[in-house]
Each structure stands twice: as structure tokens, then as C-alpha cells.
Scaffold this motif. Structure first.
Motif, PDB file in Angstrom:
ATOM      1  N   THR A   7     -12.544  -4.136   5.537  1.00 54.58           N
ATOM      2  CA  THR A   7     -12.354  -5.213   6.183  1.00 54.58           C
ATOM      3  C   THR A   7     -13.948  -5.910   6.101  1.00 54.58           C
ATOM      4  OG1 THR A   7     -10.480  -5.051   7.586  1.00 54.58           O
ATOM      5  CG2 THR A   7     -12.080  -7.079   8.292  1.00 54.58           C
ATOM      6  N   GLN A  54      -9.894  -8.999   4.924  1.00 48.71           N
ATOM      7  CA  GLN A  54      -9.263  -7.910   4.340  1.00 48.71           C
ATOM      8  C   GLN A  54      -9.319  -7.665   2.949  1.00 48.71           C
ATOM      9  OE1 GLN A  54      -5.159  -6.761   5.695  1.00 48.71           O
ATOM     10  NE2 GLN A  54      -5.873  -4.658   6.133  1.00 48.71           N
ATOM     11  N   SER A 112       0.937  -1.246  -0.095  1.00 43.65           N
ATOM     12  CA  SER A 112       0.024  -0.005  -0.029  1.00 43.65           C
ATOM     13  C   SER A 112       0.542   1.244   0.101  1.00 43.65           C
ATOM     14  CB  SER A 112      -0.901   0.056   1.303  1.00 43.65           C
ATOM     15  OG  SER A 112      -1.703  -1.235   1.158  1.00 43.65           O
ATOM     16  N   LEU A 123      -2.679  -0.484  -5.086  1.00 39.63           N
ATOM     17  CA  LEU A 123      -3.929  -0.490  -4.474  1.00 39.63           C
ATOM     18  C   LEU A 123      -4.394   0.829  -4.142  1.00 39.63           C
ATOM     19  CD1 LEU A 123      -2.530  -3.451  -1.845  1.00 39.63           C
ATOM     20  CD2 LEU A 123      -3.911  -3.729  -4.167  1.00 39.63           C
ATOM     21  N   SER A 158      -8.142  -2.604  -6.366  1.00 38.79           N
ATOM     22  CA  SER A 158      -6.915  -2.500  -7.537  1.00 38.79           C
ATOM     23  C   SER A 158      -7.609  -1.960  -8.745  1.00 38.79           C
ATOM     24  CB  SER A 158      -6.067  -3.490  -7.694  1.00 38.79           C
ATOM     25  OG  SER A 158      -5.082  -3.154  -8.825  1.00 38.79           O
ATOM     26  N   ARG A 165      -9.080   0.128   0.588  1.00 38.22           N
ATOM     27  CA  ARG A 165      -9.098  -1.365   1.423  1.00 38.22           C
ATOM     28  C   ARG A 165     -10.116  -1.167   2.429  1.00 38.22           C
ATOM     29  NH1 ARG A 165      -3.358  -0.969   4.315  1.00 38.22           N
ATOM     30  NH2 ARG A 165      -4.221  -2.710   5.528  1.00 38.22           N
ATOM     31  N   PHE A 207      -8.671  -5.747  -0.732  1.00 37.41           N
ATOM     32  CA  PHE A 207      -7.944  -4.605  -1.339  1.00 37.41           C
ATOM     33  C   PHE A 207      -8.472  -4.465  -2.760  1.00 37.41           C
ATOM     34  CE2 PHE A 207      -5.271  -6.254   1.911  1.00 37.41           C
ATOM     35  CZ  PHE A 207      -4.725  -5.259   2.296  1.00 37.41           C
TER      36      PHE A 207
END
Length: 526
Positions: free
Chosen positions: A223, A258, A207, A218, A262, A221, A260
Motif C-alpha cells: 500500500t 493498494q 490472492s 498475484l 503480477s 502486494r 499488486f
């Protein structure tokens, strides 16, 4: 008495400039439509016999040369205005030159010690740098837009995303990738949701990396649990179905993950590409091995960027190298090449770690002994080994790590000579996998060798002339000029955007020098 001699006339020095011309002194009519023309010295017919024209400035027996610029209060009579202004103005650099530049400024530059040749060469280098920046922006997207998108995704989760596919579009060794949609700036963007596997622990490093064409980026993000409509490999649709009114079964067992985001959506890994390209390598070896050189070149440029960031690759294997389709197809792929699927994809490195925290697992006892012996060497030494192994894997030649390190064999496996690139790739693999770490070429040198394999100079250049710095310098200058002509000719064609390969070529000729070429050709053609 005789008259005294007359006194000498006193010559008055004009200390002030002429007053600004008033409305009565200006020519009636708007001179704008013809003042900038090449033939601006010939006034329009309706101004040739204009009454009230200042005869003191333009005598009737002298042709007019266009509207005169009024003197300012800082300029006195008799002062050469144009010459003084040119003498005070700094000389423009080749990067500032344009086709529409005034001839006065251009003439000043041509009188410089560099001369015409220096000006032209400087313009070529500056133009290549600008072209490279523009093509990179087309490939990766404007940096400002990426930053705005990253700010818009802050605090968002699955609720702000639309699930486009139930199953992953790509699976690497350390993550699954799902295609998701996101509404941004009145458009629907397609992004990749990266769901790390439990073994992946290095995404915090990723990151913080700077933007690069060969590094996965990335931009978001969060969770959360996996949505019900998304299926991970190994699970079944029945496991995700539950009776009405009850909590879905997979939510009760699925851990909080988690996720991410992109902007690059991978469609396969390098391992999948190599596995499915055996027939292509056999039927079109020249095209395939050139594609191999371009993919390896992207790996090297990405590793160089990581080195500047003090970051290393976590697991540089074909299973963790992602392939992403470019936004536009290159114009050079036509007919047979296009049908074979030889469009060059972007290659992204997706696994990273901080160099100071590196603990790379050893797969064999021989490698453990070798690693202990190299404890005092820089940690980036494994990059050279991994790239050397990649050469054999992409060329479909089986090789074990212990054989590459020459613990069980005195020779590396033979690479068949199938194209003009085979010998060079074999030579590069040998230089990267040398048993003596001090004799291995660096990643930077490997990148230069791949560039020479792709775009020259080839060995036949030195068949008629002895290799000298002057010869290599002339070769670079001519190739730069021809490359710019190629871009100019292509821009007048179908209007297709430049390809990734053309951008990599621009990068090469933008930076290469005759000194680098001398060293690289010595190592490659030895």
C-alpha cells in the motif's frame, strides 16, 4: 566272507555361496569402456589371453560372455540368479519405461496381459502427460522460481521497483497495469504493477487462488501512493509538476493505493483485440475464427479451475479478460500468418468473487425477472451465459442480453458462415444461451466442444463408418501417436519451444476418451 556293500555316498548340500573373488581372481584392466557396449560379449584383445583368469568360471573351450556377476551371500549355487530376481521385481508401469530400460524388465512387461498394444498405448499417454507439464512450465515459469520471487517481494514497495513506463501498458475495467522492473537472481525481471480502480473490491479472493495458465497470478502486494513519474489516464503532466522545494501536487491529492504485483504483463484486453480485428476477420476468417476458438477454450479452462476453488468470475466481459504474450513464438506461424499478427496470446481472467458472496448486478428488468426465477439454481449458471455472449462479441455480432435470453426474440442473431468453425461456434452459442437453463451445456461440455472443433473428430469421419465407441477409440489412439511423432520431428528442427496451442492440444489428447467424444459429437453434429 564277502565284503559288505559299500555305503551310499552322502550328498552334501552347499549352504554357503562362493567366497567373494579376491584381487587375484579379478581380471586386470578396467572393463568399464566395453561392458555397456552392444558387443560387450567380445572382450578386448588385451583381455582375450589374460594370464590368471579364473579357468573354473570360464573354460577355455567356451567363449566369454562378459564379466560374471559374483554371487552374493544370499544366493546359493545352482540358483537361477536372473530369473529369481525378475520374479521378485515388480512389473514396471508404462510411465516408468524408457528407451534404455533393461531387456529383462521390458520382456517381463511384454508378457503382461495387456500385451504390446497396451504397453505402447500406456507409454503414449504417460509421454503426453510429461510433455504437457514441461510446456506449461515454459509458459508460466517454474513453480519453485515463482515461490522464491513471491518471498523476495514480501515487504517491498515502489522503492524496490524500477518504473519502466510512465503510462499504463493496459487498462481493464477494474484496474490499470504498469510495467515495472525488479532485480532477482542476477536478472532484471519485467513485472506488472496492478493498480485497482476504486470500484474493485475482490482482490483478496484473487490472492488465494491456485496457479493456473488462464488465471492471473498475484505474487506481491503493498500500500503506497503512486510515484510522481507515473501518470494515470485522465491526469496531465502539468498536474504532476510542482515548484522546487514543494510537495508534488499529485501527492497531495492522490490517495493511498493498494498495489499488486503480477508476473504476467498484459498488453491489451480482449475488448481491444476484438475492436481492432474487424479487417482480420474479413480477410482471413478461417485463421481468425480458429483463434477465437482457442481464446474461448482458455476462458473455459480458467472457469473450470475457479469452480474447483469455489470461486466465480466477478465480471466476465471482454474488458476484464487480459491478453499476455507467450515467451516464444510458435513455429507454425510463418509467412502471411505471422505478418497478420495471429500469434495466440495467453488469456487471463482477472476478476473474481467467492461464490457464497455473489451479488451480480442486473442491467435490465427482464434479466431481474430471469435472475429471480433462477435463484434456486447453482450460481455458476451465469458462466454459460457469459461465454455464450463472448462468442457473439468475438465474432463481431451485436447481441443484447435480453435477446440472448429470448425475452424479445424467438431466434438468436445469425452468425455468418465464413469458415469451417462458424457452424460449430453458432451451435455452441445456441447450447449455452438456451432459454431453458436445464438444457444448457455446462462449461466443461463447452470446453469439450471447442476441443472437437479445433482438433476433431470432424463430421467426415462418420461419412464412411458408423459412429461407434470402437471407431472413436481407434481415432484417439492414432491421433495420439501422430501427435507424438509431430513433437519428435519438430524437436529435430530449429529447436523452437512448443507453443501455447500445442500445449492446449496436448491437454486434449491427454485426457479425452471415446465416451466423451461420443457425447460431444452427438451434441455438436446433431
Amino acid at each position: 566272507d564277502p565284503l559288505p556293500p559299500p555305503l551310499p555316498k552322502k550328498q552334501l548340500q552347499r549352504a554357503e555361496s562362493l567366497p567373494e573373488p579376491g584381487p587375484s581372481q579379478r581380471c586386470r584392466g578396467d572393463p568399464t569402456p566395453w561392458a555397456g557396449s552392444i558387443l560387450y560379449s567380445i572382450p578386448p584383445p588385451h583381455l582375450q589371453h589374460e594370464e590368471g583368469a579364473p579357468s573354473s568360471i570360464t573354460p577355455p573351450n567356451r567363449p566369454s560372455w562378459g564379466p560374471k556377476k559374483p554371487l552374493t551371500k544370499s544366493q546359493s549355487l545352482g540358483e537361477p540368479v536372473a530369473r529369481s530376481s525378475l520374479q521378485r521385481a515388480p512389473s514396471p508401469s508404462p510411465a516408468e519405461l524408457t528407451f534404455g530400460m533393461a531387456d529383462g524388465e521390458l520382456g517381463q512387461l511384454l508378457e503382461s496381459p495387456a500385451g504390446v498394444c497396451g504397453v505402447v498405448l500406456g507409454c503414449q499417454a504417460a509421454t503426453l502427460a510429461r510433455l504437457s507439464a514441461r510446456i506449461q512450465e515454459e509458459l508460466t515459469g517454474p513453480e519453485e522460481q515463482q515461490q522464491l520471487l513471491e518471498a523476495e517481494l514480501a515487504g517491498k514497495s515502489w522503492a524496490a521497483l524500477s518504473i519502466l513506463d510512465r503510462e499504463p501498458c493496459c487498462e481493464s475495467r477494474d484496474a490499470w497495469y504498469f510495467r515495472v522492473g525488479f532485480a532477482f537472481a542476477q536478472t532484471q525481471l519485467v513485472l506488472a504493477a496492478k493498480v485497482p480502480k476504486p470500484c474493485c473490491t475482490c482482490l483478496g479472493v484473487q490472492s488465494s487462488l491456485g496457479a493456473h495458465c488462464s488465471i492471473q497470478r498475484l505474487i506481491g502486494r503493498f500500500t503506497d501512493r503512486l510515484p510522481q513519474e507515473m501518470v494515470l489516464p485522465g491526469s496531465t503532466a502539468e498536474q504532476n509538476q510542482s515548484p522546487a522545494g514543494e510537495e508534488p501536487a499529485h501527492l497531495a491529492t492522490c490517495p493511498v493505493l493498494q498495489v499488486f504485483i503480477s508476473p504476467e504483463v498484459p498488453y491489451q484486453t480482449l475488448a481491444s483485440f476484438v475492436k481492432g480485428s474487424h479487417d482480420l476477420h474479413r480477410t482471413s476468417p478461417g485463421h481468425y475464427e480458429r483463434l477465437a476458438c482457442l481464446l474461448l477454450l482458455q476462458v473455459c479452462t480458467g472457469l473450470e479451475h475457479l469452480r474447483v476453488q469455489n470461486v466465480g468470475q466477478g465480471d466476465l466481459c471482454p474488458e476484464n479478460l487480459l491478453l499476455v504474450r507467450c515467451p516464444s513464438s510458435p513455429r507454425s506461424l510463418q509467412g502471411k500468418e505471422a505478418s497478420l499478427g495471429l500469434c495466440l496470446p495467453r488469456l487471463l481472467i482477472s476478476s473474481f468473487f467467492k461464490v457464497k458472496d455473489k451479488h451480480r448486478p442486473c442491467s435490465t428488468s427482464q434479466e431481474q425477472d430471469w435472475t429471480k426465477g433462477l435463484a434456486a439454481l447453482p450460481s455458476l449458471v451465469t458462466d454459460e451465459l457469459n461465454v455464450g455472449m463472448l462468442i457473439y462479441q468475438i465474432l463481431h455480432v451485436d447481441i443484447a442480453l435480453e435477446n440472448a435470453l429470448q425475452f424479445r426474440s424467438n431466434r438468436l442473431p445469425e452468425i455468418p458462415s465464413l469458415s469451417i468453425y462458424s457452424t460449430g461456434l453458432k451451435r455452441l452459442a445456441m447450447l449455452l444461451l438456451h432459454s431453458d437453463p436445464c438444457k444448457r451445456v455446462s462449461i466443461e461440455q463447452a470446453r469439450s466442444i471447442l476441443q472437437v472443433l479445433l482438433w476433431g473428430p470432424r463430421q467426415e469421419l462418420f461419412a464412411r463408418s458408423k459412429k461407434t465407441l470402437a471407431l472413436l477409440r481407434s481415432w484417439v489412439e492414432v491421433k495420439r501417436a501422430l501427435l507424438l511423432l509431430k513433437f519428435a520431428e519438430n524437436s529435430a528442427g530449429a529447436g523452437v519451444s512448443p507453443s501455447l496451442e500445442e500445449w492446449l492440444c496436448c491437454q486434449y489428447f491427454k485426457e479425452v476418451t471415446e465416451h466423451t467424444l461420443y457425447q460431444v459429437t452427438q451434441a455438436l453434429y446433431a
